[in-house]
Motif scaffolding. Structure first.
Motif, PDB file in Angstrom:
ATOM      1  N   VAL A   1       4.361  -6.231   1.833  1.00 52.54           N
ATOM      2  CA  VAL A   1       4.870  -4.941   2.442  1.00 52.54           C
ATOM      3  C   VAL A   1       4.029  -3.873   1.781  1.00 52.54           C
ATOM      4  N   ALA A   2       3.676  -3.928   0.514  1.00 50.80           N
ATOM      5  CA  ALA A   2       3.042  -2.822  -0.094  1.00 50.80           C
ATOM      6  C   ALA A   2       1.473  -2.840   0.207  1.00 50.80           C
ATOM      7  N   VAL A   3       0.880  -3.801   0.541  1.00 52.11           N
ATOM      8  CA  VAL A   3      -0.879  -3.965   0.703  1.00 52.11           C
ATOM      9  C   VAL A   3      -1.095  -4.646   2.031  1.00 52.11           C
ATOM     10  N   GLY A   4       0.059  -5.321   2.743  1.00 51.61           N
ATOM     11  CA  GLY A   4      -0.464  -5.980   3.897  1.00 51.61           C
ATOM     12  C   GLY A   4      -1.020  -7.446   3.516  1.00 51.61           C
ATOM     13  N   THR A   5      -1.063  -8.120   4.665  1.00 51.74           N
ATOM     14  CA  THR A   5      -1.530  -9.638   4.524  1.00 51.74           C
ATOM     15  C   THR A   5      -2.836  -9.740   4.202  1.00 51.74           C
ATOM     16  N   GLU A   6      -4.005  -8.722   4.348  1.00 52.84           N
ATOM     17  CA  GLU A   6      -5.440  -8.938   4.195  1.00 52.84           C
ATOM     18  C   GLU A   6      -5.789  -8.408   2.928  1.00 52.84           C
ATOM     19  N   ILE A   7      -5.013  -7.914   1.724  1.00 59.85           N
ATOM     20  CA  ILE A   7      -5.561  -7.476   0.714  1.00 59.85           C
ATOM     21  C   ILE A   7      -4.926  -8.259  -0.585  1.00 59.85           C
ATOM     22  N   ALA A   8      -5.587  -8.614  -1.370  1.00 59.25           N
ATOM     23  CA  ALA A   8      -5.082  -9.444  -2.676  1.00 59.25           C
ATOM     24  C   ALA A   8      -4.559  -8.115  -3.630  1.00 59.25           C
ATOM     25  N   ALA A   9      -3.229  -8.199  -3.752  1.00 59.00           N
ATOM     26  CA  ALA A   9      -2.378  -7.382  -4.693  1.00 59.00           C
ATOM     27  C   ALA A   9      -2.710  -8.065  -5.966  1.00 59.00           C
ATOM     28  N   PHE A  10      -2.886  -7.082  -7.063  1.00 61.34           N
ATOM     29  CA  PHE A  10      -2.952  -7.733  -8.307  1.00 61.34           C
ATOM     30  C   PHE A  10      -2.307  -6.666  -9.317  1.00 61.34           C
TER      31      PHE A  10
END
Length: 469
Positions: free
Chosen positions: A344-353
């Motif tokens: 939800v925060a960054v979508g499916t195509e960005i790796a959250a860290f």
């Protein structure tokens, strides 16, 4: 050599001419009138996704115009393997060797096919790597192979990718690069002090296990990779609805990511002592499944109340993070398909860290941009720690509200990592929900290329690797 590449220029190679909108007009002006008329009549546009065969006077096609986005080097020609006929192709451009390497990697990733269950006899377009030196060719080959490994592991259905199968893949990787791999399986997990992993996986007839891969020289700084290997996630007794369970073969994506990253590290011979820890489980439902309200005493000694059995990934990771910290490595990186909140925060195509090691973030961003492998930091906002409070244990395994789920998951993991220990937690989708050039729908590695480039810079003096091509 991957079958989407040709090491040498073939005599009959077709030339690819990549052009962006800024270069197109000047190129067109240099062409004979016949060719200018053909290009104009074909309404070719020098933008990504457009290409045009240029027939010669004898009717043969020896050149192809390729529209590109100047800002997207990796993906400049990544859509072409699925569009061009069989044959060998070569790039005609003044790109630097580094940019050619990136474009070749994109070509290789665009050539990916998952063919375990349905073979395709469709012919392959091959890109010539002539002009690249041996190290550059190996970088292309190993990057494409490592990302292909991640994709293959994630795309494989759970029936053929249970904990024992994941362990076999790790064993094969270790054999290729001369690493040692050991396993702790089933009830032996309790004696070896992995209570949380055992509790999550005990209900399945596919025995849970810890997979431990080690490689490198003890004299070098240690890098420990930790992966969530939930080979299928029903949600446990807090069972997922059908639409939420459909893609849960990908819940071992974190394990796939660390194996792919390990492939790159070992292939490059980075001067590190590498350790890979994977908790491989099947979160199944049976009479001995763990329950909401259960309290687990973890390897660290912290007690955790199970608020939700579908928040099992962090229980798998916490014992491994505790073990990783026992050796005080130079760096710990974990990968997991942990929360929907990160999507939800960054979508499916960005790796959250998430990390408290702020001094690492700038360099990681720099490499993520350069590799066109986007990553984004979420905050470990300490005041949210109270959302994990339990009335009967040291903490609960999920937050008391639906808000900030990726952050509270990160804070849960942080409880098992000393403040002084450099640590980065990646929360990834591991799945392309749509097809894009070089990134077909299905299993995907997010952040792996960026992290490897960053590690390669940080540990910059390579060993002489002893491995089989």
């Amino acid at each position: 050599m991957n079958d989407c590449f040709e090491l040498h220029n073939a005599a009959q190679a077709t030339t690819l001419i990549p052009l962006d909108a800024n270069l197109f007009d000047a190129w067109l002006e240099r062409q004979p009138e016949r060719m200018r008329n053909w290009v104009k009549a074909s309404r070719f546009q020098a933008r990504a996704g457009h290409h045009l065969a240029l027939p010669e006077t004898d009717g043969c096609v020896r050149r192809i115009l390729v529209g590109i986005d100047l800002e997207a080097t990796t993906w400049a020609v990544a859509d072409l393997p699925g569009k061009l006929r069989e044959g060998v192709y070569t790039l005609d451009c003044d790109w630097t060797p580094e940019r050619r390497v990136q474009a070749a990697i994109g070509w290789g990733l665009g050539s990916y096919r998952f063919e375990r269950y349905r073979r395709s006899d469709a012919p392959r377009a091959r890109l010539s790597l002539a002009g690249l030196d041996n190290d550059q060719v190996k970088r292309v080959e190993h990057t494409v192979a490592a990302i292909g490994l991640v994709r293959d592991l994630i795309n494989t259905p759970a029936e053929d990718m249970m904990p024992e199968h994941l362990a076999e893949s790790a064993e094969q990787l270790g054999k290729t690069f001369g690493a040692t791999v050991r396993q702790v399986v089933g009830d032996d997990l309790l004696e070896a002090h992995y209570p949380s992993i055992h509790q999550v996986g005990r209900a399945s007839h596919h025995a849970p296990r810890v997979i431990d891969l080690q490689w490198g020289d003890d004299a070098h700084p240690q890098v420990t990779l930790v992966g969530k290997g939930v080979c299928f996630d029903t949600g446990g007794l807090d069972i997922k609805p059908g639409n939420g369970m459909r893609l849960m073969k990908k819940d071992m994506g974190g394990a796939a990511h660390v194996l792919g990253l390990a492939h790159l590290i070992m292939a490059a011979g980075l001067p590190v002592r590498l350790r890979v820890l994977i908790g491989a489980v099947d979160n199944a439902i049976d009479g001995n499944a763990f329950r909401p309200g259960d309290v687990i005493t973890t390897r660290k000694g912290l007690t955790v109340e199970v608020d939700n059995t579908d928040a099992e990934g962090r229980l798998v990771l916490c014992d491994l993070l505790t073990q990783a910290c026992e050796e005080t490595p130079a760096l710990i990186i974990d990968f997991a398909t942990l929360t929907g909140a990160a999507r939800v925060a960054v979508g499916t195509e960005i790796a959250a860290f998430l990390t408290d090691a702020s001094e690492l973030v700038h360099d990681l961003y720099r490499h993520a941009e350069k590799q066109e492998d986007p990553c984004w930091r979420l905050p470990l906002h300490e005041p949210y720690r109270e959302l994990l409070e339990s009335s009967v244990a040291d903490l609960a395994n999920s937050g008391s509200t639906p808000y900030a789920g990726a952050i509270t998951a990160g804070l849960f993991l942080k409880a098992f990592v000393p403040q002084t220990q450099p640590w980065i937690h990646f929360d990834v989708m591991a799945w392309n929900t749509r097809a894009r050039p070089g990134r077909p729908k299905g299993g995907e590695a997010l952040g792996v290329r960026a992290v490897f480039a960053w590690l390669e810079e940080r540990f910059s003096t390579p060993q002489d690797p002893d491995y089989r091509d």
